[in-house]
Design a protein around this motif. Structure first.
Motif, PDB file in Angstrom:
ATOM      1  N   LYS A  82       0.846  -1.194   0.000  1.00  0.00           N
ATOM      2  CA  LYS A  82       0.000   0.000   0.000  1.00  0.00           C
ATOM      3  C   LYS A  82       0.879   1.240   0.000  1.00  0.00           C
ATOM      4  O   LYS A  82       1.845   1.331   0.734  1.00  0.00           O
ATOM      5  CB  LYS A  82      -0.885  -0.030   1.251  1.00  0.00           C
ATOM      6  CG  LYS A  82      -1.834   1.113   1.338  1.00  0.00           C
ATOM      7  CD  LYS A  82      -3.238   0.606   1.553  1.00  0.00           C
ATOM      8  CE  LYS A  82      -4.186   1.727   1.808  1.00  0.00           C
ATOM      9  NZ  LYS A  82      -4.803   2.236   0.620  1.00  0.00           N
ATOM     10  N   LEU A  88       1.594   8.014  -4.395  1.00  0.00           N
ATOM     11  CA  LEU A  88       0.946   7.784  -5.689  1.00  0.00           C
ATOM     12  C   LEU A  88       0.986   9.042  -6.560  1.00  0.00           C
ATOM     13  O   LEU A  88       1.179   8.960  -7.769  1.00  0.00           O
ATOM     14  CB  LEU A  88      -0.496   7.312  -5.491  1.00  0.00           C
ATOM     15  CG  LEU A  88      -0.637   5.913  -4.881  1.00  0.00           C
ATOM     16  CD1 LEU A  88      -2.095   5.616  -4.568  1.00  0.00           C
ATOM     17  CD2 LEU A  88      -0.054   4.860  -5.802  1.00  0.00           C
ATOM     18  N   ASN A 107      -4.647   3.614  -8.591  1.00  0.00           N
ATOM     19  CA  ASN A 107      -3.295   3.071  -8.661  1.00  0.00           C
ATOM     20  C   ASN A 107      -2.812   3.032 -10.097  1.00  0.00           C
ATOM     21  O   ASN A 107      -3.529   2.581 -10.983  1.00  0.00           O
ATOM     22  CB  ASN A 107      -3.257   1.651  -8.080  1.00  0.00           C
ATOM     23  CG  ASN A 107      -3.343   1.657  -6.576  1.00  0.00           C
ATOM     24  OD1 ASN A 107      -2.815   2.549  -5.925  1.00  0.00           O
ATOM     25  ND2 ASN A 107      -4.008   0.668  -6.023  1.00  0.00           N
TER      26      ASN A 107
END
Length: 129
Positions: A82, A88, A107
């Motif tokens: 994660k 991200l 993602n």
């Protein structure tokens, strides 16, 4: 291009003013298009450089936060773990700067994550030496 140039040269010296005027307008339009293309290319290159530098800055800020918190700089997260929204975002910025297409949310594709991790693993290893 040579054919067009020959045609414009012929038109420039034509006895009819309407033909000479058309040739002049075409040359002017071509000049404007050339200048616009150069400006667009320069802008695109600058935007790509900014995106790349932003990704590097975000990664460096993340490392700094970890060090300030008393931890050690961390390597990029392995694929499948994660990642934070900030990570991200940094990955998306890096991906765009390096020619990958990514969505604004969610993602990134595994191939993009792998490329990001590989690029930063190389950077981290070089820095550790």
């Amino acid at each position: 291009s040579d054919g067009i140039e020959a045609l414009l040269s012929w038109a420039k010296d034509h006895p009819a003013a309407v033909i000479r005027n058309k040739a002049a307008r075409i040359r002017s339009d071509l000049s404007e298009l050339t200048a616009r293309r150069k400006a667009d290319d320069a802008q695109r290159e600058a935007e790509q450089r900014v995106a790349k530098l932003k990704a590097e800055l975000e990664q460096t800020q993340e490392t700094l936060r970890a060090v300030e918190a008393g931890g050690r700089p961390t390597a990029p997260a392995p694929t499948g773990t994660k990642r934070s929204k900030e990570q991200l975002g940094a990955i998306r910025t890096w991906a765009r700067a390096n020619g990958h297409q990514v969505a604004d949310k969610g993602n990134p594709a595994k191939a993009v994550l792998d490329a990001y991790d590989a690029a930063h693993r190389t950077t981290n290893l070089a820095a550790a030496s």
